[in-house]
Design an enzyme around this catalytic site. Structure first.
Site, short mmCIF file in Angstrom:
data_model
loop_
_atom_site.label_atom_id
_atom_site.label_comp_id
_atom_site.label_asym_id
_atom_site.label_seq_id
_atom_site.Cartn_x
_atom_site.Cartn_y
_atom_site.Cartn_z
N GLU A 175 0.87 -1.20 0.00
CA GLU A 175 0.00 0.00 0.00
C GLU A 175 0.89 1.23 0.00
O GLU A 175 1.87 1.28 0.73
CB GLU A 175 -0.89 0.02 1.24
N ARG A 203 -15.99 2.42 2.91
CA ARG A 203 -16.93 3.43 3.40
C ARG A 203 -16.17 4.72 3.69
O ARG A 203 -16.61 5.80 3.35
CB ARG A 203 -17.61 2.94 4.67
#
Ligand code: FAD
Length: 288
Positions: A15, A105
Site C-alpha cells: 500500500e 466506506r
C-alpha cells in the site's frame, strides 16, 4: 492491464499513499519506482478522507499501472460522496485502465455536517460495490478487521456484514493491520465458518519509529501484544535500533503467517521503499 489479480493463489502486495502536498509529487514517483523494482503483485493507493484529492489517487495509480506496469488498486471511499462524484471517479479510473478498486466506506469527514451525514448517498462499502459493479470493467476488494471494526456491535455482526460485502461482489479482502497474528487466525476461522470464501490478505505494518506508534496504531485500534510493547520500551528511544526492531518484528509476523498457511500478505509500506526492501530481503525464502 486488466489481469485477474484477485484470483491468484498467492500475493504479496504493497500500500502507498499519495503525497500530502503537491510539491512532493516528484519525489513520490521516485519512491514508486523503487517500490516497483521490488516486483509486488499489486500496489494499492489510498484515498483522501471524504474523497478530497481523489485525482491524486488516480494519478499515482495510473503511474503504477501504466508506467511501472504493475497492477494498481485504487482505494475509493464513499461516505462523503454523491453517486455523481463516485461515477466521475470511476470514469476517470476506467480511462486510465485501472480496473481494481478497494471499495471503502471511509470515516466521516470532520467538516461534514449532521445534515450532510443524514443525507449521504452511500452508507456502507457494500453500497459502493453494488453501485459500481453495474460496470463489469471493475473488480472489487473490500476491507476487513481481524479485531472487529470499531462501529460494529460484535464480531458476529461485523462478519455478517462482511458476508454481505462478499455477496455484493467483493472478490478479495484486505485486512486492517494487526500486530498479534492470533487475532488474524481466529478471525479467519470465524470468517470461513460464516461463509467467507474469497481470499483475505493479511495487513502488516512495520513500525519503524516511535512517532508511528502514536498515530497509526491509535487510528487502527489494533492491540499491542506484550512482545511488541517490550520492543517499543527497549528501542523506542533510539531511532536506528527501533527501525531494525520494527523491520524484524514485521518479518517475523510474515514468516509466522506463511508457516500457518496464509497466502496473501499486504504490506502497509508507508511510502518507505528501503524498509520495504529490507523486509522483503528478510522473508525472501518464504514469499518466493
Ligand atoms: P464498511 O464495510 O461499510 O463497514 C463499516 C461498519 O459498518 C462496520 O462496523 C460494519 O460492520 C458495518 N456495516 C457494513 N455493512 C453494513 C450493513 N449493510 N448494514 C449495517 N452495518 C454495516 N480510509 C480512507 O479514508 N482512505 C483509504 O484509502 C483507506 N484505506 C483502507 C484500507 C484498508 C485495507 C482498511 C482496512 C481500511 C482503510 N481505510 C481507509 C479506513 C476505512 O475507511 C475505515 O476503517 C472505515 O471506518 C470503514 O470502512 P469499511 O469500508 O470497512 O466500511
Amino acid at each position: 492491464m486488466n489481469q485477474d489479480i484477485f484470483s491468484a493463489d498467492k500475493t504479496f502486495s504493497l500500500e502507498v499513499f499519495p503525497p500530502k502536498k503537491d510539491d512532493d509529487f516528484a519525489s513520490a514517483f521516485s519512491v514508486l519506482d523503487e517500490m516497483g523494482a521490488l516486483s509486488p503483485d499489486f500496489i494499492s493507493v489510498t484515498y483522501g478522507a471524504g474523497g478530497s484529492r481523489a485525482g491524486k489517487t488516480i494519478e499515482i495509480a495510473s503511474y503504477i499501472e501504466n508506467t511501472l506496469h504493475i497492477p494498481a488498486i485504487a482505494h475509493v471511499t464513499c461516505v462523503g460522496s454523491t453517486k455523481e462524484s463516485v461515477s466521475q471517479v470511476a470514469e476517470a479510473l476506467k480511462q486510465h485502465g485501472i480496473s481494481h478498486i478497494l471499495a471503502l466506506r471511509g470515516d466521516r469527514p470532520k467538516d461534514m455536517t449532521d445534515e450532510q451525514f443524514e443525507a449521504r448517498e452511500f452508507e456502507h462499502a457494500t453500497d459502493l460495490i453494488s453501485f459500481l459493479r453495474r460496470d463489469d470493467f471493475f473488480h472489487f476488494a473490500g476491507a476487513c478487521y481481524p479485531e472487529k471494526h470499531f462501529d460494529a456491535f460484535s464480531m458476529e455482526t461485523d462478519l455478517r456484514h462482511l458476508k454481505t460485502k462478499q455477496d455484493a461482489g467483493a472478490e478479495y479482502l484486505i485486512s486492517q493491520l494487526f500486530f498479534d497474528n492470533d487475532y488474524f487466525y481466529t478471525f479467519m476461522d470465524r470468517a470461513i465458518s460464516k461463509g467467507i470464501t474469497i481470499p483475505v490478505s493479511a495487513g502488516i505494518m512495520p513500525i519503524t519509529s516511535p512517532r508511528q506508534i502514536g498515530t497509526t496504531v491509535t487510528l487502527s485500534g489494533s492491540s499491542i501484544p506484550k512482545q511488541f510493547a517490550d520492543l517499543i520500551a527497549r528501542y523506542g528511544d533510539n531511532a536506528e535500533d527501533m527501525r531494525k526492531a520494527g523491520i524484524d518484528y514485521a518479518a517475523r509476523q510474515i514468516r509466522d503467517l506463511q508457516d500457518n498457511g496464509v497466502k496473501h500478505i499486504h504490506l502497509y509500506s508507508m511510502n518507505k521503499p528501503k524498509v520495504t526492501a529490507e523486509i522483503l530481503q528478510a522473508i525472501k525464502d518464504v514469499i518466493a
